[in-house]
Design a protein around this motif. Structure first.
Motif, PDB file in Angstrom:
ATOM      1  N   ASP A   1       0.834  -1.197   0.000  1.00 22.95           N
ATOM      2  CA  ASP A   1       0.000   0.000   0.000  1.00 22.95           C
ATOM      3  C   ASP A   1       0.869   1.247   0.000  1.00 22.95           C
ATOM      4  O   ASP A   1       1.705   1.432   0.883  1.00 22.95           O
ATOM      5  N   ASP A   2       0.670   2.102  -0.983  1.00 21.74           N
ATOM      6  CA  ASP A   2       1.352   3.388  -1.054  1.00 21.74           C
ATOM      7  C   ASP A   2       0.578   4.356  -0.161  1.00 21.74           C
ATOM      8  O   ASP A   2      -0.551   4.723  -0.466  1.00 21.74           O
ATOM      9  N   VAL A   3       1.196   4.750   0.947  1.00 22.34           N
ATOM     10  CA  VAL A   3       0.493   5.600   1.911  1.00 22.34           C
ATOM     11  C   VAL A   3       0.218   6.995   1.355  1.00 22.34           C
ATOM     12  O   VAL A   3      -0.708   7.669   1.798  1.00 22.34           O
ATOM     13  N   VAL A   4       0.993   7.436   0.391  1.00 23.07           N
ATOM     14  CA  VAL A   4       0.784   8.766  -0.189  1.00 23.07           C
ATOM     15  C   VAL A   4      -0.458   8.780  -1.071  1.00 23.07           C
ATOM     16  O   VAL A   4      -1.334   9.632  -0.932  1.00 23.07           O
ATOM     17  N   SER A   5      -0.549   7.812  -1.992  1.00 23.11           N
ATOM     18  CA  SER A   5      -1.676   7.794  -2.929  1.00 23.11           C
ATOM     19  C   SER A   5      -2.874   7.015  -2.385  1.00 23.11           C
ATOM     20  O   SER A   5      -3.981   7.163  -2.881  1.00 23.11           O
ATOM     21  N   GLY A   6      -2.626   6.148  -1.396  1.00 20.98           N
ATOM     22  CA  GLY A   6      -3.708   5.327  -0.862  1.00 20.98           C
ATOM     23  C   GLY A   6      -4.068   4.152  -1.758  1.00 20.98           C
ATOM     24  O   GLY A   6      -5.077   3.489  -1.550  1.00 20.98           O
ATOM     25  N   LYS A   7      -3.255   3.900  -2.763  1.00 22.17           N
ATOM     26  CA  LYS A   7      -3.513   2.806  -3.699  1.00 22.17           C
ATOM     27  C   LYS A   7      -2.459   1.713  -3.545  1.00 22.17           C
ATOM     28  O   LYS A   7      -1.357   1.965  -3.067  1.00 22.17           O
TER      29      LYS A   7
END
Length: 111
Positions: free
Chosen positions: A39-45
């Motif tokens: 999970d990319d915490v910046v994009s949420g994707k």
């Protein structure tokens, strides 16, 4: 057609296997490609990475690598290029150096 490659970078990634690992054979020995989702915490994707392993690491991954299992992978990036005439295509491949499972394998039910 010409292909060149150089090793450029190392890193660590933690994620979950997106499928069971399959062992393949080549003239150079066993190999496996794993796909890790994290999970990319910046994009949420969710982001996905394909990582190649060879030798004993590939064999162990194929034996114990199950979909959903959390894994830490130490990898190296290799950049390269493929030339065909006037066209040059830049490539980046991810090669596993070693790994550690962070979750246990699924328990099999004996009923």
């Amino acid at each position: 057609r010409e292909y060149t490659m150089s090793i450029t970078n190392n890193g660590i990634i933690v994620g979950n296997l997106t499928s069971d690992v399959t062992l393949n054979q080549s003239a150079k020995g066993p190999w496996a490609k794993i796909r890790i989702a994290w999970d990319d915490v910046v994009s949420g994707k969710a982001e996905f990475f394909d990582i190649f392993f060879s030798g004993r690491n590939a064999e162990v991954l194929s034996q114990y690598g199950e979909k959903g299992r959390q894994i830490l992978v130490r990898y190296r990036l290799a950049t390269g290029s493929i030339s065909k005439g006037d066209v040059v295509i830049k490539t980046v491949d991810v090669y596993g150096v070693d790994f550690q499972f962070l979750s246990s394998s699924k328990e099999k039910k004996n009923e």
